[in-house]
Enzyme design. Sequence first.
Site, PDB file in Angstrom:
ATOM      1  N   HIS A  37     -10.536  -5.455  -3.208  1.00 14.68           N
ATOM      2  CA  HIS A  37      -9.127  -5.599  -2.437  1.00 14.68           C
ATOM      3  C   HIS A  37      -9.067  -5.868  -1.019  1.00 14.68           C
ATOM      4  O   HIS A  37      -9.988  -5.355  -0.388  1.00 14.68           O
ATOM      5  CB  HIS A  37      -8.188  -4.296  -2.765  1.00 14.68           C
ATOM      6  CG  HIS A  37      -9.014  -3.186  -2.250  1.00 14.68           C
ATOM      7  ND1 HIS A  37      -9.793  -2.617  -2.964  1.00 14.68           N
ATOM      8  CD2 HIS A  37      -8.519  -2.681  -1.114  1.00 14.68           C
ATOM      9  CE1 HIS A  37     -10.063  -1.272  -2.279  1.00 14.68           C
ATOM     10  NE2 HIS A  37      -9.296  -1.205  -1.127  1.00 14.68           N
ATOM     11  N   ASP A  89       0.883  -1.295   0.090  1.00 14.77           N
ATOM     12  CA  ASP A  89      -0.041  -0.076   0.009  1.00 14.77           C
ATOM     13  C   ASP A  89       1.048   1.244  -0.033  1.00 14.77           C
ATOM     14  O   ASP A  89       1.779   1.388   0.811  1.00 14.77           O
ATOM     15  CB  ASP A  89      -0.857  -0.070   1.414  1.00 14.77           C
ATOM     16  CG  ASP A  89      -2.047   1.064   1.013  1.00 14.77           C
ATOM     17  OD1 ASP A  89      -3.384   0.680   1.195  1.00 14.77           O
ATOM     18  OD2 ASP A  89      -1.755   2.222   1.005  1.00 14.77           O
ATOM     19  N   ILE A  90       0.448   2.127  -0.739  1.00 14.49           N
ATOM     20  CA  ILE A  90       1.189   3.431  -1.041  1.00 14.49           C
ATOM     21  C   ILE A  90       1.395   4.115   0.394  1.00 14.49           C
ATOM     22  O   ILE A  90       2.092   5.138   0.566  1.00 14.49           O
ATOM     23  CB  ILE A  90       0.920   4.259  -2.197  1.00 14.49           C
ATOM     24  CG1 ILE A  90       1.901   4.962  -2.784  1.00 14.49           C
ATOM     25  CG2 ILE A  90      -0.531   4.989  -1.881  1.00 14.49           C
ATOM     26  CD1 ILE A  90       1.667   5.741  -4.113  1.00 14.49           C
ATOM     27  N   ASN A 107     -12.850  -2.908   2.953  1.00 16.44           N
ATOM     28  CA  ASN A 107     -13.505  -1.846   3.191  1.00 16.44           C
ATOM     29  C   ASN A 107     -14.605  -1.859   2.078  1.00 16.44           C
ATOM     30  O   ASN A 107     -14.158  -2.201   1.157  1.00 16.44           O
ATOM     31  CB  ASN A 107     -12.748  -0.449   3.163  1.00 16.44           C
ATOM     32  CG  ASN A 107     -11.901  -0.568   4.294  1.00 16.44           C
ATOM     33  OD1 ASN A 107     -12.061  -0.776   5.467  1.00 16.44           O
ATOM     34  ND2 ASN A 107     -10.741   0.193   4.036  1.00 16.44           N
ATOM     35  N   HIS A 161      -7.043  -5.797   2.255  1.00 10.52           N
ATOM     36  CA  HIS A 161      -5.879  -5.080   3.065  1.00 10.52           C
ATOM     37  C   HIS A 161      -5.290  -6.243   3.905  1.00 10.52           C
ATOM     38  O   HIS A 161      -6.023  -6.833   4.761  1.00 10.52           O
ATOM     39  CB  HIS A 161      -6.348  -3.846   3.996  1.00 10.52           C
ATOM     40  CG  HIS A 161      -6.793  -2.772   3.158  1.00 10.52           C
ATOM     41  ND1 HIS A 161      -5.767  -1.614   2.842  1.00 10.52           N
ATOM     42  CD2 HIS A 161      -8.108  -2.563   2.600  1.00 10.52           C
ATOM     43  CE1 HIS A 161      -6.667  -0.655   2.422  1.00 10.52           C
ATOM     44  NE2 HIS A 161      -8.156  -1.311   2.073  1.00 10.52           N
ATOM     45  N   GLY A 208     -14.948   3.474   4.287  1.00  9.82           N
ATOM     46  CA  GLY A 208     -13.698   3.940   4.105  1.00  9.82           C
ATOM     47  C   GLY A 208     -13.170   3.441   2.505  1.00  9.82           C
ATOM     48  O   GLY A 208     -12.027   3.570   2.475  1.00  9.82           O
ATOM     49  N   GLN A 209     -13.971   2.695   1.936  1.00 13.11           N
ATOM     50  CA  GLN A 209     -13.481   2.254   0.544  1.00 13.11           C
ATOM     51  C   GLN A 209     -13.189   3.572  -0.477  1.00 13.11           C
ATOM     52  O   GLN A 209     -14.273   4.426  -0.576  1.00 13.11           O
ATOM     53  CB  GLN A 209     -14.622   1.226  -0.158  1.00 13.11           C
ATOM     54  CG  GLN A 209     -14.142   0.621  -1.365  1.00 13.11           C
ATOM     55  CD  GLN A 209     -14.841  -0.477  -2.128  1.00 13.11           C
ATOM     56  OE1 GLN A 209     -16.015  -0.566  -1.694  1.00 13.11           O
ATOM     57  NE2 GLN A 209     -14.485  -1.252  -2.993  1.00 13.11           N
TER      58      GLN A 209
HETATM   59  P1  AMP Z   1      -9.746   1.453   0.252  1.00  6.43           P
HETATM   60  O1  AMP Z   1      -9.479   2.916   0.888  1.00  6.43           O
HETATM   61  O2  AMP Z   1     -10.181   0.413   1.335  1.00  6.43           O
HETATM   62  O3  AMP Z   1     -10.495   1.554  -0.933  1.00  6.43           O
HETATM   63  O4  AMP Z   1      -8.091   1.303  -0.102  1.00  6.43           O
HETATM   64  C1  AMP Z   1      -7.595   1.722  -1.107  1.00  6.43           C
HETATM   65  C2  AMP Z   1      -5.896   1.715  -0.589  1.00  6.43           C
HETATM   66  O5  AMP Z   1      -5.229   1.556  -1.866  1.00  6.43           O
HETATM   67  C3  AMP Z   1      -5.620   2.494   0.418  1.00  6.43           C
HETATM   68  O6  AMP Z   1      -5.097   2.386   1.487  1.00  6.43           O
HETATM   69  C4  AMP Z   1      -4.742   3.425  -0.690  1.00  6.43           C
HETATM   70  O7  AMP Z   1      -3.441   4.125   0.315  1.00  6.43           O
HETATM   71  C5  AMP Z   1      -3.968   2.683  -1.570  1.00  6.43           C
HETATM   72  N1  AMP Z   1      -3.531   3.010  -2.794  1.00  6.43           N
HETATM   73  C6  AMP Z   1      -4.033   4.336  -3.707  1.00  6.43           C
HETATM   74  N2  AMP Z   1      -3.185   4.239  -4.902  1.00  6.43           N
HETATM   75  C7  AMP Z   1      -2.297   3.459  -4.494  1.00  6.43           C
HETATM   76  C8  AMP Z   1      -1.105   3.015  -5.539  1.00  6.43           C
HETATM   77  N3  AMP Z   1      -0.895   3.643  -6.639  1.00  6.43           N
HETATM   78  N4  AMP Z   1      -0.550   1.947  -5.039  1.00  6.43           N
HETATM   79  C9  AMP Z   1      -0.678   1.333  -3.781  1.00  6.43           C
HETATM   80  N5  AMP Z   1      -1.366   1.714  -3.156  1.00  6.43           N
HETATM   81  C10 AMP Z   1      -2.619   2.472  -3.315  1.00  6.43           C
END
Ligand code: AMP
Length: 117
Positions: A103, A35-36, A90, A105, A96-97
């Site tokens: 995906h 995760d970024i 999420n 986590h 929080g999605q």
């Molecule tokens: P959610 O908020 O459950 O939809 O999770 C989306 C996740 O994607 C968040 O934890 C972000 O930090 C992560 N995210 C967004 N862009 C990227 C990216 N380019 N590379 C890796 N993770 C990312």
Amino acid sequence: MVGEPQDDCLFCKIVAGQIPADVVQETETTVAFRDINPQAPTHILVIPKVHHRDAAALAAAEPGIAADILREAGQVAAEEKLDSYRIVFNTGSGAGQTVFHAHAHLLGGRGMQWPPG
Ligand code: AMP
Ligand code: ZN
């Protein structure tokens, strides 16, 4: 068509290699990448290569791939040497999605509170 790549989807672009990601493991049906914006010392996303808006939609359409996500999360946790960890899906903006491509986590490497926030 259901499951087809979406032009406006960040995670479809990661699957296609159009956006770089720190990939830790890839299978025929899944990709796992860091995760970024990590929320724990280990924070890895495990996603299906096919596009579905959330985990329940994925499980309804392609239950075998939903199972692949959980198996992969467990394998990545083992490789990261996590004996305790949390898998979170999420679902919906109120939970929080922010990316509407299913995906998991995988979070670990620190203590976790219950109930979650
Ligand atoms: P959610 O908020 O459950 O939809 O999770 C989306 C996740 O994607 C968040 O934890 C972000 O930090 C992560 N995210 C967004 N862009 C990227 C990216 N380019 N590379 C890796 N993770 C990312
Ligand atoms: Zn997608």
